[in-house]
Scaffold this motif. Structure first.
Motif, PDB file in Angstrom:
ATOM      1  N   LEU A  19       0.847  -1.313   0.040  1.00 54.08           N
ATOM      2  CA  LEU A  19      -0.122  -0.022   0.044  1.00 54.08           C
ATOM      3  C   LEU A  19       0.898   1.111  -0.012  1.00 54.08           C
ATOM      4  O   LEU A  19       0.645   2.237  -0.733  1.00 54.08           O
ATOM      5  N   VAL A  20       1.905   1.194   0.643  1.00 56.86           N
ATOM      6  CA  VAL A  20       2.871   2.466   0.887  1.00 56.86           C
ATOM      7  C   VAL A  20       3.568   2.473  -0.530  1.00 56.86           C
ATOM      8  O   VAL A  20       3.573   3.827  -0.941  1.00 56.86           O
ATOM      9  N   ASP A  21       3.935   1.494  -1.415  1.00 59.28           N
ATOM     10  CA  ASP A  21       4.517   1.559  -2.530  1.00 59.28           C
ATOM     11  C   ASP A  21       3.736   2.223  -3.517  1.00 59.28           C
ATOM     12  O   ASP A  21       3.800   2.830  -4.592  1.00 59.28           O
ATOM     13  N   LEU A  22       2.194   1.849  -3.314  1.00 56.61           N
ATOM     14  CA  LEU A  22       1.137   2.381  -4.287  1.00 56.61           C
ATOM     15  C   LEU A  22       0.756   3.927  -3.735  1.00 56.61           C
ATOM     16  O   LEU A  22      -0.177   4.532  -4.752  1.00 56.61           O
ATOM     17  N   GLY A  23       1.613   4.395  -2.732  1.00 53.81           N
ATOM     18  CA  GLY A  23       1.130   5.786  -2.457  1.00 53.81           C
ATOM     19  C   GLY A  23      -0.063   5.885  -1.313  1.00 53.81           C
ATOM     20  O   GLY A  23      -0.556   6.838  -1.264  1.00 53.81           O
ATOM     21  N   TYR A  24      -0.632   4.650  -0.823  1.00 52.52           N
ATOM     22  CA  TYR A  24      -1.828   4.630  -0.071  1.00 52.52           C
ATOM     23  C   TYR A  24      -1.257   4.470   1.477  1.00 52.52           C
ATOM     24  O   TYR A  24      -1.818   3.796   2.128  1.00 52.52           O
ATOM     25  N   GLU A  25      -0.314   5.226   1.995  1.00 54.04           N
ATOM     26  CA  GLU A  25       0.489   4.994   3.119  1.00 54.04           C
ATOM     27  C   GLU A  25      -0.580   5.160   4.225  1.00 54.04           C
ATOM     28  O   GLU A  25      -0.329   4.706   5.385  1.00 54.04           O
ATOM     29  N   ASP A  26      -1.634   6.065   3.996  1.00 53.80           N
ATOM     30  CA  ASP A  26      -2.485   6.603   4.991  1.00 53.80           C
ATOM     31  C   ASP A  26      -3.797   5.443   5.104  1.00 53.80           C
ATOM     32  O   ASP A  26      -4.830   5.690   5.864  1.00 53.80           O
ATOM     33  N   SER A  27      -3.794   4.425   4.207  1.00 53.12           N
ATOM     34  CA  SER A  27      -4.931   3.490   4.434  1.00 53.12           C
ATOM     35  C   SER A  27      -5.047   2.808   5.626  1.00 53.12           C
ATOM     36  O   SER A  27      -4.134   2.534   6.149  1.00 53.12           O
ATOM     37  N   ILE A  28      -6.256   2.605   6.006  1.00 56.00           N
ATOM     38  CA  ILE A  28      -6.577   1.754   7.278  1.00 56.00           C
ATOM     39  C   ILE A  28      -6.710   0.177   6.644  1.00 56.00           C
ATOM     40  O   ILE A  28      -7.665  -0.026   5.628  1.00 56.00           O
ATOM     41  N   VAL A  29      -5.742  -0.671   7.416  1.00 57.65           N
ATOM     42  CA  VAL A  29      -6.036  -1.963   7.319  1.00 57.65           C
ATOM     43  C   VAL A  29      -6.586  -2.638   8.526  1.00 57.65           C
ATOM     44  O   VAL A  29      -6.248  -2.264   9.592  1.00 57.65           O
ATOM     45  N   LEU A  30      -7.321  -3.691   8.392  1.00 56.02           N
ATOM     46  CA  LEU A  30      -8.167  -4.471   9.571  1.00 56.02           C
ATOM     47  C   LEU A  30      -6.618  -5.360  10.224  1.00 56.02           C
ATOM     48  O   LEU A  30      -6.029  -6.070   9.292  1.00 56.02           O
ATOM     49  N   GLU A  31      -6.518  -5.224  11.471  1.00 50.92           N
ATOM     50  CA  GLU A  31      -5.338  -5.853  11.918  1.00 50.92           C
ATOM     51  C   GLU A  31      -5.532  -7.043  13.176  1.00 50.92           C
ATOM     52  O   GLU A  31      -5.059  -7.667  13.446  1.00 50.92           O
ATOM     53  N   ASN A  32      -6.960  -6.946  13.656  1.00 52.78           N
ATOM     54  CA  ASN A  32      -7.186  -7.923  14.818  1.00 52.78           C
ATOM     55  C   ASN A  32      -8.422  -8.608  14.701  1.00 52.78           C
ATOM     56  O   ASN A  32      -9.242  -8.050  15.468  1.00 52.78           O
ATOM     57  N   PRO A  33      -8.870  -9.356  13.952  1.00 53.08           N
ATOM     58  CA  PRO A  33      -8.070 -10.169  13.086  1.00 53.08           C
ATOM     59  C   PRO A  33      -7.755  -9.342  11.719  1.00 53.08           C
ATOM     60  O   PRO A  33      -8.227  -8.371  11.456  1.00 53.08           O
ATOM     61  N   ASP A  34      -6.595  -9.893  11.073  1.00 56.00           N
ATOM     62  CA  ASP A  34      -6.107  -9.039  10.043  1.00 56.00           C
ATOM     63  C   ASP A  34      -6.713  -9.157   8.557  1.00 56.00           C
ATOM     64  O   ASP A  34      -6.912  -8.398   7.891  1.00 56.00           O
ATOM     65  N   TYR A  35      -7.389 -10.218   8.524  1.00 50.89           N
ATOM     66  CA  TYR A  35      -8.194 -10.583   7.397  1.00 50.89           C
ATOM     67  C   TYR A  35      -7.315 -10.533   6.058  1.00 50.89           C
ATOM     68  O   TYR A  35      -7.865 -10.111   4.774  1.00 50.89           O
ATOM     69  N   ALA A  36      -6.118 -10.445   5.965  1.00 53.23           N
ATOM     70  CA  ALA A  36      -5.261 -10.258   4.962  1.00 53.23           C
ATOM     71  C   ALA A  36      -5.664 -11.226   3.799  1.00 53.23           C
ATOM     72  O   ALA A  36      -5.420 -10.277   2.664  1.00 53.23           O
ATOM     73  N   SER A  37      -5.713 -12.189   3.900  1.00 50.82           N
ATOM     74  CA  SER A  37      -6.348 -12.974   2.797  1.00 50.82           C
ATOM     75  C   SER A  37      -7.509 -12.674   1.928  1.00 50.82           C
ATOM     76  O   SER A  37      -7.912 -13.302   1.046  1.00 50.82           O
ATOM     77  N   ALA A  38      -8.184 -11.739   2.629  1.00 57.01           N
ATOM     78  CA  ALA A  38      -9.440 -11.196   1.955  1.00 57.01           C
ATOM     79  C   ALA A  38      -9.545  -9.995   1.295  1.00 57.01           C
ATOM     80  O   ALA A  38     -10.508  -9.629   0.785  1.00 57.01           O
ATOM     81  N   VAL A  39      -8.258  -9.243   1.240  1.00 51.39           N
ATOM     82  CA  VAL A  39      -8.064  -8.177   0.462  1.00 51.39           C
ATOM     83  C   VAL A  39      -8.099  -8.267  -1.020  1.00 51.39           C
ATOM     84  O   VAL A  39      -7.388  -9.169  -1.365  1.00 51.39           O
ATOM     85  N   VAL A  40      -8.902  -7.640  -1.627  1.00 54.79           N
ATOM     86  CA  VAL A  40      -9.251  -7.952  -3.002  1.00 54.79           C
ATOM     87  C   VAL A  40      -8.777  -6.525  -3.938  1.00 54.79           C
ATOM     88  O   VAL A  40      -8.583  -6.625  -5.133  1.00 54.79           O
ATOM     89  N   GLY A  41      -8.462  -5.478  -3.346  1.00 64.57           N
ATOM     90  CA  GLY A  41      -7.959  -4.346  -3.864  1.00 64.57           C
ATOM     91  C   GLY A  41      -8.030  -2.981  -2.929  1.00 64.57           C
ATOM     92  O   GLY A  41      -8.386  -3.217  -1.641  1.00 64.57           O
ATOM     93  N   VAL A  42      -7.899  -1.923  -3.764  1.00 61.60           N
ATOM     94  CA  VAL A  42      -7.954  -0.635  -3.142  1.00 61.60           C
ATOM     95  C   VAL A  42      -8.539   0.413  -3.949  1.00 61.60           C
ATOM     96  O   VAL A  42      -8.403   0.114  -5.188  1.00 61.60           O
ATOM     97  N   ASP A  43      -9.237   1.069  -3.563  1.00 67.29           N
ATOM     98  CA  ASP A  43      -9.769   2.130  -4.341  1.00 67.29           C
ATOM     99  C   ASP A  43      -9.111   3.318  -4.663  1.00 67.29           C
ATOM    100  O   ASP A  43      -7.899   3.311  -4.045  1.00 67.29           O
ATOM    101  N   SER A  44      -9.548   4.257  -5.456  1.00 62.19           N
ATOM    102  CA  SER A  44      -8.780   5.537  -5.918  1.00 62.19           C
ATOM    103  C   SER A  44      -8.477   6.269  -4.762  1.00 62.19           C
ATOM    104  O   SER A  44      -7.519   7.348  -4.602  1.00 62.19           O
ATOM    105  N   ASN A  45      -9.406   6.395  -3.513  1.00 61.05           N
ATOM    106  CA  ASN A  45      -9.041   7.025  -2.347  1.00 61.05           C
ATOM    107  C   ASN A  45      -8.226   6.527  -1.210  1.00 61.05           C
ATOM    108  O   ASN A  45      -8.110   6.875  -0.268  1.00 61.05           O
ATOM    109  N   GLY A  46      -7.770   5.190  -1.644  1.00 62.63           N
ATOM    110  CA  GLY A  46      -6.941   4.332  -0.759  1.00 62.63           C
ATOM    111  C   GLY A  46      -7.741   3.719   0.307  1.00 62.63           C
ATOM    112  O   GLY A  46      -6.889   3.273   1.374  1.00 62.63           O
ATOM    113  N   ARG A  47      -8.656   3.558   0.040  1.00 60.70           N
ATOM    114  CA  ARG A  47      -9.587   2.562   0.959  1.00 60.70           C
ATOM    115  C   ARG A  47      -9.736   1.090   0.454  1.00 60.70           C
ATOM    116  O   ARG A  47      -9.826   0.639  -0.631  1.00 60.70           O
TER     117      ARG A  47
END
Length: 100
Positions: A19-47
């Protein structure tokens, strides 16, 4: 491409780095639980966009709970908290088959 751990799930730190590499360093990610395997993308606003069904699968596989328990957990503990996360809060996508 994000690196995966031995369970073929995205590693949370790799997701954040990407996300930082893409310029979305202020994006909020879920961390507890992280659900990282459920991420399918990021919108143009960094969500960060999560797939609800993949979130359920993540909890079933990682925590060994039933689908029904996972749905209840997500609805109660995750979805209810999103309005408090601010304008960069994650988006939870519901596939169209959930509405049939």
């Amino acid at each position: 491409m994000l690196e995966m751990n031995t369970e073929n799930e995205f590693v949370l730190e790799e997701l954040k780095e990407r996300l930082v590499d893409l310029g979305y360093e202020d994006s909020i990610v879920l961390e507890n639980p992280d659900y990282a395997s459920a991420v399918v993308g990021v919108d143009s606003n960094g969500r960060v966009i999560y797939d609800f069904n993949l979130m359920v699968d993540h909890l079933v596989k990682k925590d060994g709970i039933s689908s029904e328990e996972a749905i209840e957990f997500i609805e109660y503990n995750t979805i209810r908290a999103l309005p408090y996360a601010g304008e960069k809060c994650p988006i939870i996508m519901y596939p169209m088959e959930n509405f049939a």
